[in-house]
Motif scaffolding. Structure first.
Motif, PDB file in Angstrom:
ATOM      1  N   ASN A  17       0.849  -1.200   0.000  1.00  0.00           N
ATOM      2  CA  ASN A  17       0.000   0.000   0.000  1.00  0.00           C
ATOM      3  C   ASN A  17       0.878   1.242   0.000  1.00  0.00           C
ATOM      4  O   ASN A  17       1.480   1.591   1.006  1.00  0.00           O
ATOM      5  CB  ASN A  17      -0.918  -0.013   1.240  1.00  0.00           C
ATOM      6  CG  ASN A  17      -1.802   1.217   1.313  1.00  0.00           C
ATOM      7  OD1 ASN A  17      -1.954   1.953   0.338  1.00  0.00           O
ATOM      8  ND2 ASN A  17      -2.387   1.450   2.466  1.00  0.00           N
ATOM      9  N   GLN A  64      -5.894   0.690   3.884  1.00  0.00           N
ATOM     10  CA  GLN A  64      -6.822   0.088   2.939  1.00  0.00           C
ATOM     11  C   GLN A  64      -7.379  -1.206   3.537  1.00  0.00           C
ATOM     12  O   GLN A  64      -6.617  -2.104   3.894  1.00  0.00           O
ATOM     13  CB  GLN A  64      -6.126  -0.213   1.611  1.00  0.00           C
ATOM     14  CG  GLN A  64      -5.525   1.004   0.922  1.00  0.00           C
ATOM     15  CD  GLN A  64      -6.562   1.956   0.388  1.00  0.00           C
ATOM     16  OE1 GLN A  64      -7.701   1.567   0.093  1.00  0.00           O
ATOM     17  NE2 GLN A  64      -6.187   3.224   0.225  1.00  0.00           N
ATOM     18  N   SER A  65      -8.706  -1.271   3.648  1.00  0.00           N
ATOM     19  CA  SER A  65      -9.366  -2.467   4.168  1.00  0.00           C
ATOM     20  C   SER A  65     -10.344  -2.982   3.124  1.00  0.00           C
ATOM     21  O   SER A  65     -11.130  -2.204   2.570  1.00  0.00           O
ATOM     22  CB  SER A  65     -10.114  -2.149   5.468  1.00  0.00           C
ATOM     23  OG  SER A  65      -9.218  -1.725   6.464  1.00  0.00           O
ATOM     24  N   GLY A  66     -10.290  -4.276   2.869  1.00  0.00           N
ATOM     25  CA  GLY A  66     -11.169  -4.824   1.853  1.00  0.00           C
ATOM     26  C   GLY A  66     -11.198  -6.334   1.893  1.00  0.00           C
ATOM     27  O   GLY A  66     -11.008  -6.955   2.949  1.00  0.00           O
ATOM     28  N   GLU A 126     -11.298 -11.257   4.453  1.00  0.00           N
ATOM     29  CA  GLU A 126     -11.092  -9.843   4.725  1.00  0.00           C
ATOM     30  C   GLU A 126      -9.612  -9.603   4.991  1.00  0.00           C
ATOM     31  O   GLU A 126      -8.921 -10.434   5.575  1.00  0.00           O
ATOM     32  CB  GLU A 126     -11.926  -9.396   5.923  1.00  0.00           C
ATOM     33  CG  GLU A 126     -13.426  -9.420   5.658  1.00  0.00           C
ATOM     34  CD  GLU A 126     -14.225  -8.876   6.830  1.00  0.00           C
ATOM     35  OE1 GLU A 126     -13.608  -8.601   7.887  1.00  0.00           O
ATOM     36  OE2 GLU A 126     -15.454  -8.734   6.688  1.00  0.00           O
ATOM     37  N   SER A 134      -6.521  -6.172   5.432  1.00  0.00           N
ATOM     38  CA  SER A 134      -6.232  -4.745   5.478  1.00  0.00           C
ATOM     39  C   SER A 134      -4.736  -4.540   5.453  1.00  0.00           C
ATOM     40  O   SER A 134      -3.955  -5.440   5.790  1.00  0.00           O
ATOM     41  CB  SER A 134      -6.845  -4.094   6.721  1.00  0.00           C
ATOM     42  OG  SER A 134      -6.283  -4.632   7.888  1.00  0.00           O
ATOM     43  N   PHE A 159      -7.727  -7.904  -4.926  1.00  0.00           N
ATOM     44  CA  PHE A 159      -8.026  -7.190  -3.685  1.00  0.00           C
ATOM     45  C   PHE A 159      -9.025  -6.092  -4.023  1.00  0.00           C
ATOM     46  O   PHE A 159      -8.769  -5.259  -4.903  1.00  0.00           O
ATOM     47  CB  PHE A 159      -6.765  -6.588  -3.073  1.00  0.00           C
ATOM     48  CG  PHE A 159      -7.001  -5.818  -1.801  1.00  0.00           C
ATOM     49  CD1 PHE A 159      -7.508  -6.453  -0.671  1.00  0.00           C
ATOM     50  CD2 PHE A 159      -6.719  -4.464  -1.727  1.00  0.00           C
ATOM     51  CE1 PHE A 159      -7.723  -5.753   0.507  1.00  0.00           C
ATOM     52  CE2 PHE A 159      -6.923  -3.746  -0.558  1.00  0.00           C
ATOM     53  CZ  PHE A 159      -7.435  -4.390   0.565  1.00  0.00           C
ATOM     54  N   VAL A 174     -11.878  -3.115  -2.526  1.00  0.00           N
ATOM     55  CA  VAL A 174     -12.337  -2.253  -1.435  1.00  0.00           C
ATOM     56  C   VAL A 174     -13.675  -1.665  -1.866  1.00  0.00           C
ATOM     57  O   VAL A 174     -13.771  -1.052  -2.936  1.00  0.00           O
ATOM     58  CB  VAL A 174     -11.318  -1.141  -1.133  1.00  0.00           C
ATOM     59  CG1 VAL A 174     -11.869  -0.176  -0.086  1.00  0.00           C
ATOM     60  CG2 VAL A 174      -9.986  -1.743  -0.673  1.00  0.00           C
ATOM     61  N   HIS A 175     -14.706  -1.899  -1.045  1.00  0.00           N
ATOM     62  CA  HIS A 175     -16.066  -1.439  -1.371  1.00  0.00           C
ATOM     63  C   HIS A 175     -16.475  -1.916  -2.771  1.00  0.00           C
ATOM     64  O   HIS A 175     -16.998  -1.143  -3.588  1.00  0.00           O
ATOM     65  CB  HIS A 175     -16.163   0.083  -1.290  1.00  0.00           C
ATOM     66  CG  HIS A 175     -15.788   0.637   0.057  1.00  0.00           C
ATOM     67  ND1 HIS A 175     -16.338   0.181   1.235  1.00  0.00           N
ATOM     68  CD2 HIS A 175     -14.901   1.606   0.402  1.00  0.00           C
ATOM     69  CE1 HIS A 175     -15.815   0.854   2.251  1.00  0.00           C
ATOM     70  NE2 HIS A 175     -14.944   1.715   1.774  1.00  0.00           N
TER      71      HIS A 175
END
Length: 829
Positions: free
Chosen positions: A660, A666-668, A688, A690, A723, A725-726
């Motif tokens: 990152n 960043q969480s996903g 999950e 991060s 990966f 995210v949202h």
């Protein structure tokens, strides 16, 4: 102030060529080409046939008109922003000066040489060959690649070194007036140069605007009117009396909008205007340029790995992602602003934030640095020395270089993108250019240090003092400087893959702190090769193809590695395409490894971004501006958030890593699927995950042994993972457990949709019922730009590609021209 531009039409003569229409800025080759007096030097072996042009003397002539207002000026200067290179300048048959440096701005007082009315200027550019021969006889100094891809003696001339050839460039020795030329008259004083210095505090920047004047300076009779604007809005202004030749004007900026590298923030730029006024408020001179408010330094400190080599912007260390830049064309004046913008935008779009201006070329054009400011591309700027010993013993050489350095430091220093001055390229690394005592072909360490450890840093201190300096790339900065590729500190040039023929996997053993050169070659795409070959030339072992390959081991090495990784392609065109895929794999292995090791390693600048002519080379953008497979791959492996994997071929597992580079956590979700080559899903999962800001970490290990064994073994499986995210996929990747040549890939059945946007733009959607590796589209002979190429495609996915063409096509014609390939097509009909 009065100005006369001397750009435009001149008359050129030399050798058998007389009274040729010439254009300034330009060079001999481009003028002769424009008038169709020579063939294209890049076609087939024309370069060899035209080398004699560099052995001739050339004369440029024109007339110009001088007004009474110009003659009334107290001082009248001829300003030559760039003469190439050994030139004698005459006006009205008076010799004004002789020049010896392509990189300098030459200023000559010509008040006594000109008359009101018509005047004649004559610039004779002498061949550098006799000078080089004379200097070689005086004291022999070595260069790399002598008499193979470089002309011996070129290191004595302050001229673009790769003009005399390189292991990716032609021997086309130019001459001419390569930058603007003008006559400028001053009534009294003028702005010689303007320097800025920044002091940053929380929510505030103190900006010092330091003006340096020349001419007749009477205290309190001149004033400086300084304004600062951001995005068209007034920020600050000051009117300040001039008391001396140097005046420092302080300006305070509250809540500054900072400049950031690409993908780290906005590229905020302020316009600084400096007007020199007399007592009657009449304009005497003015300068305007853009600055960015930021701190940007090279940080070296002791750490757990040895000694850091990292760049820090606005107090934050960041991973430098980019490549090395060479001249945009052998004939650099052909580099249009539009072509610079296209190529540097392509650099930005590949998620790069750093670009190294390599020392064997030129100090780049103003438009280059302006664009780097706009696009967030930090600049590592080499001084113009590369891979050679240089005649530091020669006072004339040292004197002209000193002014060269001053000119270019003053010209470039204000740019927000400038990150580092570097003394030279690879002189310490070569190992045979410097010695303790006087040896044939070498500089002594005393000579070397006089130039790179004393003179250059002293000039930076005097004329800049805001940017870091590094003496050589690569370099070991310890006392003995014996190991320039020391893995624990400094920067490194890693050529064990390619020159050392180590496998790509070797990169995973590297723990270097900053990798400023490493690379792998490929051929340009078929349409480019067709531009410089006849049909009978289209075999990589033909004479013409080998003339367009300047690495001694080039074509052989490409094939050697290709046979390790891929099935042998079945056609010439597919061999060219496969070489690009091979190149992209090599650099992907390297970059992903170093990004996983952040902060142990904090930079990768691959060799090289661009080409100066159509050739097999290490570039990711060819000479015509086409993106190679490597450049499309770079967008993925330089993604701000990267997912990557390390396969364990014994235990059939994959260690998944996240990197990152952003300034936010960043969480996903990681989504992964193990596919059979026939399209069946063997195993899949989600988890999950991060990753903290500006870090890299292993996040999980996928154990796939049983599923792979059940599928019939490693030759039948491909792992895809991403990966998100949202629900937005930030990065995806592919891993296999054998070389692609041993995968039992099946020919896909593509489903294709085509939507016409305009006659020159189409959107193509493609999906497949089987895993497809390295999918790319082409349109035959039609030049086009593709939003993506050489991507992997898995069943369940649909890929949309936007295609822009140089020429318009109706839908039926576009449909008939469009071809979609995958790696299978390189060895199957």
């Amino acid at each position: 102030m009065e100005k006369i531009t001397l750009n435009g039409e001149w008359v050129l003569s030399g050798g058998e060529f007389a009274q040729v229409k010439a254009n300034v800025p330009g060079c001999v080759h481009t003028d002769l080409l424009h008038e169709k007096l020579i063939d294209d030097p890049y076609y087939r072996d024309n370069e060899s046939k035209l080398m004699y042009l560099g052995e001739l003397d050339w004369v440029y002539e024109r007339t110009f008109f001088v007004s009474a207002d110009m003659m009334a000026c107290n001082k009248i200067d001829l300003i030559c922003h760039g003469l190439d290179t050994l030139a004698t300048v005459s006006i009205n048959d008076h010799t004004v000066a002789k020049t010896n440096n392509m990189f300098r701005k030459w200023i000559f007082d010509i008040h006594d040489c000109i008359n009101e009315g018509q005047n004649t200027i004559r610039i004779k550019c002498q061949s550098t060959y006799p000078y080089m021969k004379e200097k070689l006889e005086e004291r022999y100094l070595a260069i790399t690649g002598a008499n193979h891809h470089r002309i011996l003696g070129s290191n004595y001339v302050r001229k673009m070194q790769c003009n005399y050839g390189w292991d990716w460039g032609p021997m086309c020795v130019t001459a001419g007036i390569w930058k603007d030329i003008e006559v400028v008259g001053y009534h009294h004083a003028k702005l010689d140069h303007v320097q800025t210095k920044q002091s940053h505090d929380e929510h505030m920047v103190e900006l010092q605007v330091i003006t340096h004047l020349a001419g007749n300076i009477e205290p309190n009779k001149l004033f400086l009117d300084i304004t600062l604007e951001h995005e068209g809005k007034h920020v600050a202004s000051k009117v300040y009396p001039v008391k001396d030749s140097s005046t420092a004007v302080p300006i305070t900026i509250e809540n500054p909008a900072l400049w950031w590298p690409n993908n780290l923030g906005k590229q905020n730029l302020y316009t600084l205007s400096v007007h020199l006024l007399d007592n009657n408020n009449q304009l005497m001179d003015n300068k305007q340029f853009r600055i960015g408010l930021r701190t940007l330094v090279l940080d070296i400190h002791k750490d757990q790995y040895g000694e850091s080599f990292q760049f820090v912007v606005n107090g934050i260390p960041f991973f430098a992602k980019g490549g090395n830049w060479i001249p945009i064309d052998t004939f650099v004046t052909r580099g249009s602003d539009a072509f610079y913008r296209q190529q540097l935008t392509d650099v930005k779009n590949a998620n790069m934030n750093f670009i190294r201006v390599w020392g064997g070329g030129i100090y780049e054009s103003d438009v280059f640095y302006d664009l780097c400011d706009e696009l967030g591309l930090c600049v590592w700027q080499d001084f113009a020395f590369a891979c050679s010993a240089y005649p530091v013993y020669d006072k004339d050489f040292l004197d002209t270089f000193k002014q060269e350095a001053i000119d270019n430091i003053k010209r470039i220093r204000h740019h927000a993108s400038l990150a580092l001055w570097c003394g030279n390229n690879e002189i310490e690394y070569m190992g045979n250019m410097v010695s303790d005592a006087l040896e044939e072909g070498k500089m002594t360490w005393d000579e070397y240090k006089l130039l790179f450890d004393e003179l250059i840093p002293s000039l930076i201190t005097t004329y800049d003092n805001e940017h870091s300096y590094w003496a050589s790339s690569p370099m070991d900065d310890s006392h003995d400087r014996k190991d320039p590729n020391d893995a624990t500190k400094g920067d490194a040039h890693l050529w064990d893959v390619w020159h050392g023929r180590e496998p790509f996997e070797w990169y995973r053993t590297c723990h270097h702190r900053f990798n400023s050169e490493f690379g792998f070659q490929s051929f340009p795409e078929p349409n480019v090769v067709k531009s410089y070959t006849k049909k009978e030339d289209r075999n990589i072992t033909s004479y013409v193809m080998e003339k367009h390959q300047r690495s001694v081991i080039g074509n052989e090495t490409i094939i050697l590695y290709m046979l390790s990784w891929f099935k042998l392609p079945t056609s010439f065109d597919m061999l060219l395409w496969t070489s690009q895929i091979l190149q992209s794999l090599a650099i992907k292995y390297a970059v992903e490894n170093w990004r996983r090791k952040m902060p142990e390693g904090m930079g990768t600048l691959y060799w090289q971004i661009n080409d100066c002519w159509p050739v097999a080379s290490w570039s990711s953008i060819d000479a015509m501006g086409n993106l190679k497979a490597l450049h499309y791959s770079a967008k993925k492996f330089y993604n701000p958030v990267l997912i990557s994997g390390i396969e364990d071929k014994d235990n059939l597992s994959v260690e998944i890593h996240l990197t990152n580079d952003t300034l936010e956590k960043q969480s996903g979700v990681i989504q992964w699927t193990l596919f059979h080559v026939n399209g069946c899903v063997l195993k899949e999962g989600t988890m999950e995950a991060s990753i903290e800001a500006n870090t890299a970490s292993a996040v999980t290990t996928l154990n796939l042994y049983e599923a792979i064994e059940h599928a019939g073994g490693v030759r039948h499986v491909v792992l895809h993972y991403a990966f998100a995210v949202h629900d937005q996929v930030l990065s995806e990747n592919t891993t296999y457990f054998v070389y692609p040549k041993h995968l039992e890939l099946e020919k896909p059945d593509f489903k294709v949709g085509i939507t016409k946007v305009t006659n020159q733009q189409y959107q193509v959607t493609v999906s497949s019922n089987k895993p497809c590796l390295w999918v790319w589209m082409e349109l035959g002979h039609i030049t086009a730009r593709y939003s993506d190429r050489f991507f992997d495609l898995f069943n369940g996915q649909t890929k949309e590609v936007t295609i822009h063409m140089n020429e318009g096509l109706e839908l039926h014609a576009f449909r008939s021209q469009l071809v979609i390939h995958s790696i299978v097509d390189t060895y199957q009909s």
